[in-house]
Design an enzyme around this catalytic site. Structure first.
Site, short mmCIF file in Angstrom:
data_model
loop_
_atom_site.label_atom_id
_atom_site.label_comp_id
_atom_site.label_asym_id
_atom_site.label_seq_id
_atom_site.Cartn_x
_atom_site.Cartn_y
_atom_site.Cartn_z
N LEU A 52 0.70 -1.24 0.33
CA LEU A 52 0.59 0.07 -0.19
C LEU A 52 0.66 1.17 0.18
O LEU A 52 0.51 2.45 -0.37
CB LEU A 52 -1.38 0.28 1.09
CG LEU A 52 -1.93 -1.38 1.40
CD1 LEU A 52 -2.26 -0.99 2.56
CD2 LEU A 52 -2.09 -1.82 0.42
N TYR A 102 2.83 11.59 -11.43
CA TYR A 102 1.85 10.26 -10.70
C TYR A 102 1.65 8.98 -10.91
O TYR A 102 2.23 8.29 -10.27
CB TYR A 102 0.70 10.86 -9.71
CG TYR A 102 0.38 10.00 -8.70
CD1 TYR A 102 1.24 9.26 -7.82
CD2 TYR A 102 -1.40 9.74 -9.23
CE1 TYR A 102 0.21 8.21 -6.91
CE2 TYR A 102 -1.73 9.18 -7.77
CZ TYR A 102 -0.94 8.51 -7.08
OH TYR A 102 -1.35 7.19 -6.21
N LYS A 106 2.87 5.50 -10.62
CA LYS A 106 2.22 3.69 -11.20
C LYS A 106 1.77 2.64 -11.56
O LYS A 106 2.20 1.85 -11.02
CB LYS A 106 1.06 4.51 -10.19
CG LYS A 106 0.65 5.00 -8.89
CD LYS A 106 0.39 4.16 -7.46
CE LYS A 106 0.43 4.86 -6.41
NZ LYS A 106 0.99 3.94 -5.35
N ASN A 131 -11.04 7.72 -6.20
CA ASN A 131 -10.83 8.35 -4.73
C ASN A 131 -10.69 8.06 -3.30
O ASN A 131 -12.01 7.39 -3.51
CB ASN A 131 -11.42 9.73 -4.98
CG ASN A 131 -10.62 10.69 -5.70
OD1 ASN A 131 -9.79 11.51 -5.52
ND2 ASN A 131 -11.10 10.73 -6.97
N PRO A 283 -44.83 12.57 38.68
CA PRO A 283 -46.07 11.82 39.35
C PRO A 283 -47.76 12.48 39.32
O PRO A 283 -47.95 13.38 39.66
CB PRO A 283 -45.56 11.92 40.60
CG PRO A 283 -43.62 12.20 40.19
CD PRO A 283 -44.24 12.71 39.70
N GLY A 284 -48.69 11.55 39.00
CA GLY A 284 -49.80 12.07 39.16
C GLY A 284 -50.19 12.67 37.67
O GLY A 284 -51.72 13.12 37.30
#
Length: 374
Positions: A52, A102, A106, A131, A283-284
């Site tokens: 890689l 580049y 490669k 990409n 409550p209630g």
């Protein structure tokens, strides 16, 4: 298996190494700090090579060829010298099809690997990748998505020269899944030329669309909206965006509406799956006494005790469902039934409420009607 991963500290390498370790493999990681002696030993021991490492933004043009073709030649030479015919997978680029420094570097690396395969009989796999995006990609380096995520998550501006420019994109987890197939020597061929490999899931989006989605993710903390998770790209982009949040900004407040009865806090909104809220009752206290034509809800008491009551709007019978946070169960609230929820305990009642459509003040579909007839 002992697996040599060059560039193991990079974006792809870090993600791949973690998953290989999850699957029980031993990693021979090669970074800039790896010595020549260590690399020689790794190339003797390894049973597979993921190559890689590479250079894509050097200061001088010659570094393209030194870091891409030159280092590939070194790895292959060491494998041949050690008599190791382990399979080798090379991370190349779609730029190899172009006539730039580049791309040419490669392409030279690809040709070296193909020659190695022919000479030694070792299986070789050349991946021409588009990409990439995903967690841990470096912003302002080689990924427009990483740069946009980093800037937008911090409220910084992004530069867009051509919003209609289309970018081919591959998500890092999809790439790792493909590399695992390659490890079993079952790679995905790239187009008609079976010499090359690729990742099946490649998305093509414009730069403007990517920026728009990311801006929407940032605003979602205010709008409470979620992305369209049925869209694979949007789902993966959202995961990527979250990984770029500043570490002191993982949390965000919600707007809570409170009175003497308790509180109501909206948590999430979705364009096609409704909204989720948290309701707290003292409550209630009884809440509700209304019904809907089309809206439907789900109530889940997560703390406290309550009694949920129903009456069909044109009927007499009252249905009762006692519920408790000690035993989680969902109660469906169908349309056409007036309903209430009463806190029957001594502590605050906490209820998670889902409704099938987001509240629209212009079309509330909510009608007051007592469950208990006078």
């Amino acid at each position: 298996m002992k697996i040599l991963v060059t560039g193991s500290a990079g974006f792809v390498g870090r993600n791949l190494v973690l998953e290989l370790r999850n699957r029980g493999h031993e990693i021979l990681g090669c970074t800039l700090e790896t010595t020549r002696e260590e690399l020689e030993q790794y190339t003797k021991e390894c049973g597979f090579v993921f190559h890689l490492a590479g250079v894509n933004r050097p200061k001088e043009e010659r570094e393209f060829f030194e870091g891409n073709a030159g280092f590939t030649e070194e790895i292959l030479s060491l494998l041949e010298h050690g008599g190791n015919r382990a399979p080798v997978a090379l991370s190349s680029s779609i730029q190899a099809e172009r006539d730039n420094p580049y791309g040419r570097s490669k392409r030279q690396a690809e040709d070296l690997l193909f020659a190695h395969g022919e000479q030694t009989g070792a299986p070789v796999f050349v991946y021409r990748l588009p990409n990439l995006f995903g967690k841990w990609s470096m912003p302002n380096y080689n990924s427009v998505v990483a740069t946009f995520c980093y800037n937008i998550a911090r409220g910084l501006p992004v530069t867009i020269h051509d919003p209609d420019s289309e970018v081919p994109l591959c998500y890092i987890d999809d790439l790792v899944a493909e590399f695992l197939r390659c490890l079993e020597e079952k790679p995905t061929p790239y187009g008609k030329d079976s010499r090359y490999c690729t990742v099946p899931e490649v998305y093509r989006r414009t730069v403007g669309r990517i920026a728009s989605l990311l801006q929407g993710f940032r605003e979602s903390r205010k709008t409470l909206s979620l992305p369209v998770l049925s869209d694979p790209f949007e789902r993966k982009l959202y995961s990527t965006y979250l990984s770029y949040l500043p570490e002191d900004s993982f949390s965000y407040p919600l707007a809570t509406h409170s009175d003497h009865r308790g509180s109501f806090t909206e948590f999430l909104r979705t364009p096609d799956r409704g909204q989720v809220s948290v309701n707290v009752s003292k409550p209630g206290i009884t809440k509700g006494n209304h019904w809907h034509h089309t809206k439907n809800e789900k109530f889940l008491v997560v703390s406290g005790q309550a009694l949920i009551r129903f009456r069909r709007v044109d009927g007499e019978e009252i249905l009762e469902y006692p519920v408790s946070g000690d035993r989680l169960e969902v109660v469906d609230i169908p349309p056409g039934y007036t309903h209430t929820i009463t806190n029957t305990g001594n502590t605050d009642l906490v209820t998670v409420m889902w409704v099938n459509e987001c509240y629209d003040p212009k079309k509330p579909d909510t009608y007051v009607l007592e469950v208990e007839k006078p």
